[in-house]
Scaffold this active site. Sequence first.
Site, mmCIF file in Angstrom:
data_model
loop_
_atom_site.group_PDB
_atom_site.id
_atom_site.type_symbol
_atom_site.label_atom_id
_atom_site.label_comp_id
_atom_site.label_asym_id
_atom_site.label_seq_id
_atom_site.Cartn_x
_atom_site.Cartn_y
_atom_site.Cartn_z
ATOM 1 N N HIS A 131 71.733 -23.514 90.447
ATOM 2 C CA HIS A 131 70.645 -22.556 90.716
ATOM 3 C C HIS A 131 70.034 -22.089 89.403
ATOM 4 C CE1 HIS A 131 68.850 -19.001 92.973
ATOM 5 N NE2 HIS A 131 68.771 -18.603 91.722
ATOM 6 N N GLU A 132 70.897 -21.711 88.467
ATOM 7 C CA GLU A 132 70.405 -21.186 87.181
ATOM 8 C C GLU A 132 69.684 -22.260 86.378
ATOM 9 O OE1 GLU A 132 71.791 -17.585 88.375
ATOM 10 O OE2 GLU A 132 70.226 -18.249 87.026
ATOM 11 N N HIS A 190 66.211 -22.884 87.524
ATOM 12 C CA HIS A 190 65.212 -21.930 87.033
ATOM 13 C C HIS A 190 64.568 -22.451 85.748
ATOM 14 C CE1 HIS A 190 65.291 -18.668 89.813
ATOM 15 N NE2 HIS A 190 66.557 -18.354 89.607
ATOM 16 N N TYR A 221 57.680 -15.096 88.634
ATOM 17 C CA TYR A 221 58.816 -14.498 89.334
ATOM 18 C C TYR A 221 58.422 -13.215 90.066
ATOM 19 C CZ TYR A 221 63.935 -14.356 89.892
ATOM 20 O OH TYR A 221 65.213 -14.399 90.363
ATOM 21 N N GLU A 255 62.776 -18.901 93.613
ATOM 22 C CA GLU A 255 64.133 -18.660 94.085
ATOM 23 C C GLU A 255 64.607 -19.742 95.046
ATOM 24 O OE1 GLU A 255 66.958 -16.707 93.851
ATOM 25 O OE2 GLU A 255 65.955 -16.690 91.900
ATOM 26 N N GLU A 303 79.029 -19.163 98.061
ATOM 27 C CA GLU A 303 80.215 -18.925 98.898
ATOM 28 C C GLU A 303 81.522 -19.001 98.109
ATOM 29 O OE1 GLU A 303 78.132 -21.390 99.181
ATOM 30 O OE2 GLU A 303 79.259 -23.264 99.000
ATOM 31 N N ASP A 308 62.862 -5.881 93.862
ATOM 32 C CA ASP A 308 63.243 -7.289 93.662
ATOM 33 C C ASP A 308 61.998 -8.133 93.410
ATOM 34 O OD1 ASP A 308 64.716 -9.937 95.682
ATOM 35 O OD2 ASP A 308 64.918 -9.572 93.515
ATOM 36 N N HIS A 335 64.356 -12.555 96.037
ATOM 37 C CA HIS A 335 65.637 -13.004 96.584
ATOM 38 C C HIS A 335 65.731 -12.729 98.076
ATOM 39 C CE1 HIS A 335 66.738 -12.492 92.276
ATOM 40 N NE2 HIS A 335 67.403 -13.603 92.510
HETATM 41 O O1 LIG Z 1 69.239 -16.373 89.121
HETATM 42 C C1 LIG Z 1 69.012 -15.471 89.910
HETATM 43 O O2 LIG Z 1 68.110 -15.521 90.780
HETATM 44 C C2 LIG Z 1 69.831 -14.195 89.830
HETATM 45 C C3 LIG Z 1 69.473 -13.558 88.473
HETATM 46 C C4 LIG Z 1 69.619 -12.063 88.534
HETATM 47 C C5 LIG Z 1 69.252 -11.415 87.234
HETATM 48 C C6 LIG Z 1 67.926 -11.474 86.765
HETATM 49 C C7 LIG Z 1 67.617 -10.892 85.555
HETATM 50 C C8 LIG Z 1 68.611 -10.258 84.789
HETATM 51 C C9 LIG Z 1 69.884 -10.229 85.289
HETATM 52 C C10 LIG Z 1 70.231 -10.807 86.498
HETATM 53 C C11 LIG Z 1 71.356 -14.491 89.911
HETATM 54 C C12 LIG Z 1 71.831 -14.932 91.294
HETATM 55 C C13 LIG Z 1 71.273 -14.086 92.427
HETATM 56 O O3 LIG Z 1 70.789 -14.592 93.440
HETATM 57 N N1 LIG Z 1 71.364 -12.778 92.263
HETATM 58 C C14 LIG Z 1 70.811 -11.886 93.288
HETATM 59 C C15 LIG Z 1 71.914 -11.363 94.205
HETATM 60 C C16 LIG Z 1 72.918 -10.528 93.477
HETATM 61 C C17 LIG Z 1 73.960 -11.012 92.756
HETATM 62 N N2 LIG Z 1 74.649 -10.005 92.201
HETATM 63 C C18 LIG Z 1 74.060 -8.796 92.543
HETATM 64 C C19 LIG Z 1 74.385 -7.467 92.235
HETATM 65 C C20 LIG Z 1 73.568 -6.455 92.725
HETATM 66 C C21 LIG Z 1 72.462 -6.771 93.552
HETATM 67 C C22 LIG Z 1 72.132 -8.076 93.865
HETATM 68 C C23 LIG Z 1 72.937 -9.084 93.345
HETATM 69 C C24 LIG Z 1 70.084 -10.733 92.617
HETATM 70 O O4 LIG Z 1 70.249 -10.570 91.381
HETATM 71 O O5 LIG Z 1 69.354 -10.041 93.354
HETATM 72 C C25 LIG Z 1 71.508 -16.403 91.549
HETATM 73 C C26 LIG Z 1 72.727 -17.046 92.211
HETATM 74 C C27 LIG Z 1 73.854 -16.019 92.231
HETATM 75 C C28 LIG Z 1 73.352 -14.897 91.311
HETATM 76 ZN ZN LIG Z 2 67.475 -17.301 91.006
#
Ligand SMILES: O=C(O)[C@H](CCc1ccccc1)CC1(C(=O)N[C@@H](Cc2c[nH]c3ccccc23)C(=O)O)CCCC1
Ligand SMILES: [Zn+2]
Length: 313
Positions: free
Chosen positions: A145-146, A149, A160, A169, A191, A231, A236
Amino acid sequence: VNHAAATGTGTGVLGDTKTLNTDSYSGGYYLRDITKPMYSTGGKIETYTANYGTALPGTLLTDADNVWTDRAAVDAHYYAGKTYDFYYNKLGRNSFDNRGATLKSTVHYSRNYNNAFWNGTQMVYGDGDGSQFTSLSGALDVVAHEITHAVTERTAGLVYENQPGALNESFSDVLGNLVENKNDPKWLLGEDVTTPGIAGDALRSMSNPNEYGQPGHMNEYQNLPNTREGDWGGVHINSGIPNKAFYNFVTTPGITKDNAGKIWYRALTQYLTSYSQFIDARNATIQAATDLFGANSLEATAVANAWASVGVG
Ligand SMILES: O=C(O)[C@H](CCc1ccccc1)CC1(C(=O)N[C@@H](Cc2c[nH]c3ccccc23)C(=O)O)CCCC1
Ligand SMILES: [Zn+2]
């Protein structure tokens, strides 16, 4: 002493043993993979530790006997290699820039950090707090996923925010699951690292976005503010709609994961641009399917039907 490719072993986040490509340089072993085609132009896969701080990239990991016990580092390194292999062998792309750029990962970012990110230059992984997450590099779909990006940034450049951000996303979730290539009928995301104390749950579901608070149809689109708290317009959250479209497509009888991946990749890299909307993704994936399989192909028809089923087009 010059660089020499070596083969080490390591324990992953989930306790599994993996074989690692390392570099036996100047008497020690470095967590550096110099075996990939990218190395012909100097590209490598390197894994660092932030030592629970936030300075990046931190310290390149070394080991005396090539038996690696930093579980988060083992998986970040191994899964970056798997993701590179997928893009190169299946899609003909040589790293995220298609010119063999080095893939740099940092683990142990901050403390109890429940997230991961691509910062425009490298991948960064937290260890989680042990309740909400375990080390996030422990999931191949998260690593891919990362890295996706980075691919999106260098190709379509989907901004974004709002619909382009939700597409950004979704392409990362789609490629994340295609790279992971599990026999997971629910097409879950994250998961392997979410709530280590609870089995069977995930961060997102492409088959049933509603299960994790995401819309699965345009009539459930969430108009959120383009702010951090919102968000960025729900990137997301609204990604559930294109995710569901892909799920409906790839589960259509006669459609293979490989062909679905080629179509989505061709749309991302040949047709989408910074401010593309969901309708543009529908048109781009139909065009890509037509390019690859023909106008009246099963693929082109199934793509149109898949987007229609989520209220797009
Ligand atoms: O790459 C992405 O889209 C997410 C990147 C988040 C981020 C962005 C900028 C600075 C710091 C962190 C990370 C991931 C993600 O979907 N994060 C979501 C869900 C999430 C993960 N940890 C969290 C803690 C709190 C709230 C939401 C979340 C988000 O940041 O929304 C991708 C796969 C797993 C983690
Ligand atoms: Zn992402």
